[in-house]
Design a protein around this motif. Structure first.
Motif, PDB file in Angstrom:
ATOM      1  N   MET A   1      -1.578   1.546  28.908  1.00 22.86           N
ATOM      2  CA  MET A   1      -0.600   0.921  29.799  1.00 22.86           C
ATOM      3  C   MET A   1      -1.306   0.055  30.836  1.00 22.86           C
ATOM      4  O   MET A   1      -2.171   0.531  31.576  1.00 22.86           O
ATOM      5  N   LYS A   2      -0.947  -1.207  30.886  1.00 27.08           N
ATOM      6  CA  LYS A   2      -1.542  -2.107  31.866  1.00 27.08           C
ATOM      7  C   LYS A   2      -0.872  -1.946  33.232  1.00 27.08           C
ATOM      8  O   LYS A   2       0.336  -1.732  33.315  1.00 27.08           O
ATOM      9  N   TYR A   3      -1.682  -2.048  34.255  1.00 24.56           N
ATOM     10  CA  TYR A   3      -1.154  -2.009  35.612  1.00 24.56           C
ATOM     11  C   TYR A   3      -1.942  -2.998  36.473  1.00 24.56           C
ATOM     12  O   TYR A   3      -3.066  -3.400  36.132  1.00 24.56           O
ATOM     13  N   THR A   4      -1.343  -3.407  37.598  1.00 24.31           N
ATOM     14  CA  THR A   4      -1.970  -4.391  38.481  1.00 24.31           C
ATOM     15  C   THR A   4      -1.933  -3.911  39.928  1.00 24.31           C
ATOM     16  O   THR A   4      -0.885  -3.477  40.409  1.00 24.31           O
ATOM     17  N   LEU A   5      -3.071  -3.997  40.602  1.00 26.84           N
ATOM     18  CA  LEU A   5      -3.151  -3.719  42.036  1.00 26.84           C
ATOM     19  C   LEU A   5      -3.011  -5.036  42.794  1.00 26.84           C
ATOM     20  O   LEU A   5      -3.628  -6.035  42.425  1.00 26.84           O
ATOM     21  N   ILE A   6      -2.216  -5.046  43.838  1.00 28.60           N
ATOM     22  CA  ILE A   6      -2.074  -6.224  44.696  1.00 28.60           C
ATOM     23  C   ILE A   6      -2.709  -5.895  46.035  1.00 28.60           C
ATOM     24  O   ILE A   6      -2.289  -4.955  46.719  1.00 28.60           O
ATOM     25  N   ILE A   7      -3.731  -6.667  46.407  1.00 30.71           N
ATOM     26  CA  ILE A   7      -4.544  -6.339  47.585  1.00 30.71           C
ATOM     27  C   ILE A   7      -4.569  -7.517  48.545  1.00 30.71           C
ATOM     28  O   ILE A   7      -4.755  -8.665  48.133  1.00 30.71           O
ATOM     29  N   LYS A  20      -8.153   4.049  49.021  1.00 31.23           N
ATOM     30  CA  LYS A  20      -6.902   4.787  48.788  1.00 31.23           C
ATOM     31  C   LYS A  20      -6.398   4.548  47.361  1.00 31.23           C
ATOM     32  O   LYS A  20      -5.983   5.485  46.665  1.00 31.23           O
ATOM     33  N   LEU A  21      -6.421   3.282  46.934  1.00 31.31           N
ATOM     34  CA  LEU A  21      -5.958   2.963  45.588  1.00 31.31           C
ATOM     35  C   LEU A  21      -6.841   3.618  44.534  1.00 31.31           C
ATOM     36  O   LEU A  21      -6.354   4.139  43.517  1.00 31.31           O
ATOM     37  N   GLY A  22      -8.156   3.614  44.768  1.00 34.90           N
ATOM     38  CA  GLY A  22      -9.070   4.250  43.826  1.00 34.90           C
ATOM     39  C   GLY A  22      -8.794   5.736  43.681  1.00 34.90           C
ATOM     40  O   GLY A  22      -8.795   6.279  42.565  1.00 34.90           O
ATOM     41  N   HIS A  23      -8.552   6.396  44.801  1.00 39.44           N
ATOM     42  CA  HIS A  23      -8.237   7.830  44.763  1.00 39.44           C
ATOM     43  C   HIS A  23      -6.910   8.072  44.039  1.00 39.44           C
ATOM     44  O   HIS A  23      -6.788   8.997  43.231  1.00 39.44           O
ATOM     45  N   PHE A  24      -5.920   7.218  44.310  1.00 36.39           N
ATOM     46  CA  PHE A  24      -4.613   7.363  43.675  1.00 36.39           C
ATOM     47  C   PHE A  24      -4.727   7.203  42.157  1.00 36.39           C
ATOM     48  O   PHE A  24      -4.144   7.981  41.397  1.00 36.39           O
ATOM     49  N   LEU A  25      -5.490   6.208  41.702  1.00 35.00           N
ATOM     50  CA  LEU A  25      -5.664   5.985  40.267  1.00 35.00           C
ATOM     51  C   LEU A  25      -6.307   7.197  39.608  1.00 35.00           C
ATOM     52  O   LEU A  25      -5.889   7.634  38.525  1.00 35.00           O
ATOM     53  N   SER A  26      -7.327   7.740  40.258  1.00 31.54           N
ATOM     54  CA  SER A  26      -8.030   8.898  39.705  1.00 31.54           C
ATOM     55  C   SER A  26      -7.124  10.121  39.640  1.00 31.54           C
ATOM     56  O   SER A  26      -7.084  10.831  38.628  1.00 31.54           O
ATOM     57  N   GLU A  27      -6.373  10.364  40.721  1.00 30.16           N
ATOM     58  CA  GLU A  27      -5.509  11.547  40.788  1.00 30.16           C
ATOM     59  C   GLU A  27      -4.340  11.469  39.819  1.00 30.16           C
ATOM     60  O   GLU A  27      -3.799  12.492  39.398  1.00 30.16           O
ATOM     61  N   ASN A  28      -3.940  10.266  39.457  1.00 26.94           N
ATOM     62  CA  ASN A  28      -2.761  10.102  38.605  1.00 26.94           C
ATOM     63  C   ASN A  28      -3.104   9.600  37.203  1.00 26.94           C
ATOM     64  O   ASN A  28      -2.238   9.094  36.480  1.00 26.94           O
ATOM     65  N   ASN A  29      -4.372   9.741  36.834  1.00 24.31           N
ATOM     66  CA  ASN A  29      -4.839   9.498  35.461  1.00 24.31           C
ATOM     67  C   ASN A  29      -4.545   8.077  34.962  1.00 24.31           C
ATOM     68  O   ASN A  29      -4.171   7.882  33.803  1.00 24.31           O
ATOM     69  N   LEU A  30      -4.715   7.110  35.829  1.00 24.70           N
ATOM     70  CA  LEU A  30      -4.588   5.710  35.426  1.00 24.70           C
ATOM     71  C   LEU A  30      -5.983   5.192  35.090  1.00 24.70           C
ATOM     72  O   LEU A  30      -6.881   5.211  35.930  1.00 24.70           O
ATOM     73  N   LYS A  31      -6.174   4.744  33.858  1.00 23.35           N
ATOM     74  CA  LYS A  31      -7.504   4.371  33.378  1.00 23.35           C
ATOM     75  C   LYS A  31      -7.996   3.077  34.019  1.00 23.35           C
ATOM     76  O   LYS A  31      -7.257   2.107  34.140  1.00 23.35           O
ATOM     77  N   MET A  58     -14.248  -2.100  43.833  1.00 26.39           N
ATOM     78  CA  MET A  58     -13.075  -2.315  42.984  1.00 26.39           C
ATOM     79  C   MET A  58     -12.890  -1.163  41.993  1.00 26.39           C
ATOM     80  O   MET A  58     -13.778  -0.867  41.193  1.00 26.39           O
ATOM     81  N   PRO A  59     -11.720  -0.496  42.011  1.00 27.72           N
ATOM     82  CA  PRO A  59     -11.504   0.658  41.133  1.00 27.72           C
ATOM     83  C   PRO A  59     -10.987   0.290  39.740  1.00 27.72           C
ATOM     84  O   PRO A  59     -10.649   1.177  38.957  1.00 27.72           O
ATOM     85  N   VAL A  60     -10.873  -1.009  39.437  1.00 27.39           N
ATOM     86  CA  VAL A  60     -10.408  -1.452  38.112  1.00 27.39           C
ATOM     87  C   VAL A  60     -11.425  -2.431  37.528  1.00 27.39           C
ATOM     88  O   VAL A  60     -12.317  -2.931  38.222  1.00 27.39           O
ATOM     89  N   PHE A  61     -11.283  -2.725  36.227  1.00 21.70           N
ATOM     90  CA  PHE A  61     -12.267  -3.554  35.530  1.00 21.70           C
ATOM     91  C   PHE A  61     -12.057  -5.051  35.772  1.00 21.70           C
ATOM     92  O   PHE A  61     -13.011  -5.815  35.887  1.00 21.70           O
ATOM     93  N   HIS A  62     -10.812  -5.505  35.845  1.00 23.52           N
ATOM     94  CA  HIS A  62     -10.511  -6.929  35.976  1.00 23.52           C
ATOM     95  C   HIS A  62     -10.064  -7.236  37.401  1.00 23.52           C
ATOM     96  O   HIS A  62      -9.172  -6.570  37.933  1.00 23.52           O
TER      97      HIS A  62
END
Length: 321
Positions: A1-7, A20-31, A58-62
């Motif tokens: 599932m693709k998702y986008t962070l707006i910063i 905060k976003l990095g912790h949220f992604l980890s806690e909620n199993n978003l790859k 940056m907690p995401v690849f792109h």
């Protein structure tokens, strides 16, 4: 599932947002590999290296860095509306700018919106979000069916303890989110004296029926230097600004006297006025809950009665001068 962070990098809390976003992604199993980030920033080409410290967190690849010469919500919204990378989910930090963009972008994308969540998970064809409600006393669960879903994360969410700096990030740059075509006008904010400092305050409710009646009451109150606030229905109908909200989710009053116009007296509202020394309520409903809780309850047309009251007070002022 693709998702986008707006910063938003126009403020000084970008590091806090990323943690905060990095912790949220980890806690909620978003790859991490499924994630994209769009970062609005103000750095010119000569200073672009200033973004390196952001890339490291940056907690995401792109990640795509989008330049704008100033932060204006319409600029960001115009840009985001044209960027379709197939994301099912858009994530914001639940501060003032994040909640605004989250709600407004959801309308443009015809998606679903929920703000200030504390957790999120995907179950078959829906998202299950949780957030605190009723002044934080209850944890509510909300099913979001349909895509895209736009959510803001509660701004008090814990930051990541130790963000990773080692993983690679795919970076691109865009300079299309400019303020050209906009006629921008900036009005300085004049700080008003807090209505909690006044010995007497007027509080408007749903019983005033419309914004015109509220405006008429405000005009009368202004003539006798009486500050005006409102109940939640009054504020949610945009009859008064949200910073004048009285109740558990707004301001708790401790004024000497509160005059309530057209207020029914729901428990969430009454919490906001119960510490006032005296309460006068004016309402057409003699059985309204606020009637029994008032020191003086008047049954009648609140607009008409308050207009006469303000006239008498004004005449008294003039007589004593």
């Amino acid at each position: 599932m693709k998702y986008t962070l707006i910063i938003n990098n126009f403020y000084d809390n970008v590091r806090e947002q990323l943690l905060k976003l990095g912790h949220f992604l980890s806690e909620n199993n978003l790859k991490r590999d499924d994630g994209y980030a769009i970062v609005f920033h103000k750095y010119s080409a000569e200073n672009i290296q200033a973004l390196d410290s952001i890339t490291e967190l940056m907690p995401v690849f792109h990640v795509r860095y989008v330049y704008s010469n100033q932060y204006v919500p319409e600029i960001c919204l115009d840009y985001l509306t044209t960027q379709d990378n197939g994301s099912s989910l858009y994530l914001f930090i639940g501060d003032i700018w994040g909640n605004e963009l989250c709600a407004r972008l959801s309308v443009r994308l015809k998606g679903l919106c929920i703000t200030d969540i504390t957790s999120l998970c995907r179950k078959s064809n829906l998202f299950l979000a949780k957030k605190k409600i009723c002044s934080g006393h209850i944890l509510g669960s909300f099913e979001l069916t349909g895509e895209p879903c736009l959510v803001s994360i509660n701004k008090s969410y814990d930051e990541a303890a130790s963000p990773s700096h080692s993983e690679s990030v795919e970076v691109s740059y865009d300079r299309t989110a400019l303020s050209t075509g906009y006629e921008l006008q900036f009005t300085p904010v004049v700080k008003e004296e807090s209505f909690t400092d006044s010995p007497c305050i007027l509080v408007c409710g749903l019983g005033l029926s419309n914004k015109e009646h509220v405006l008429a009451v405000e005009n009368c109150a202004d003539e006798i230097n009486l500050p005006v606030a409102g109940s939640r229905p009054c504020v949610m109908n945009a009859w008064l600004p949200v910073d004048r909200l009285i109740g558990v989710s707004g301001t708790i009053l401790k004024n000497n006297l509160a005059i309530l116009l057209g207020v029914s007296g729901a428990p969430a509202f009454y919490t906001g006025v119960e510490k006032c020394k005296h309460i006068i309520s004016i309402n057409t409903d003699k059985d309204a809950p606020i009637t029994k809780k008032s020191d003086l309850a008047i049954c009648g047309d609140c607009t008409e009665i308050f207009t006469k009251f303000s006239k008498l007070v004004k005449e008294e002022y003039q007589h004593n001068e």
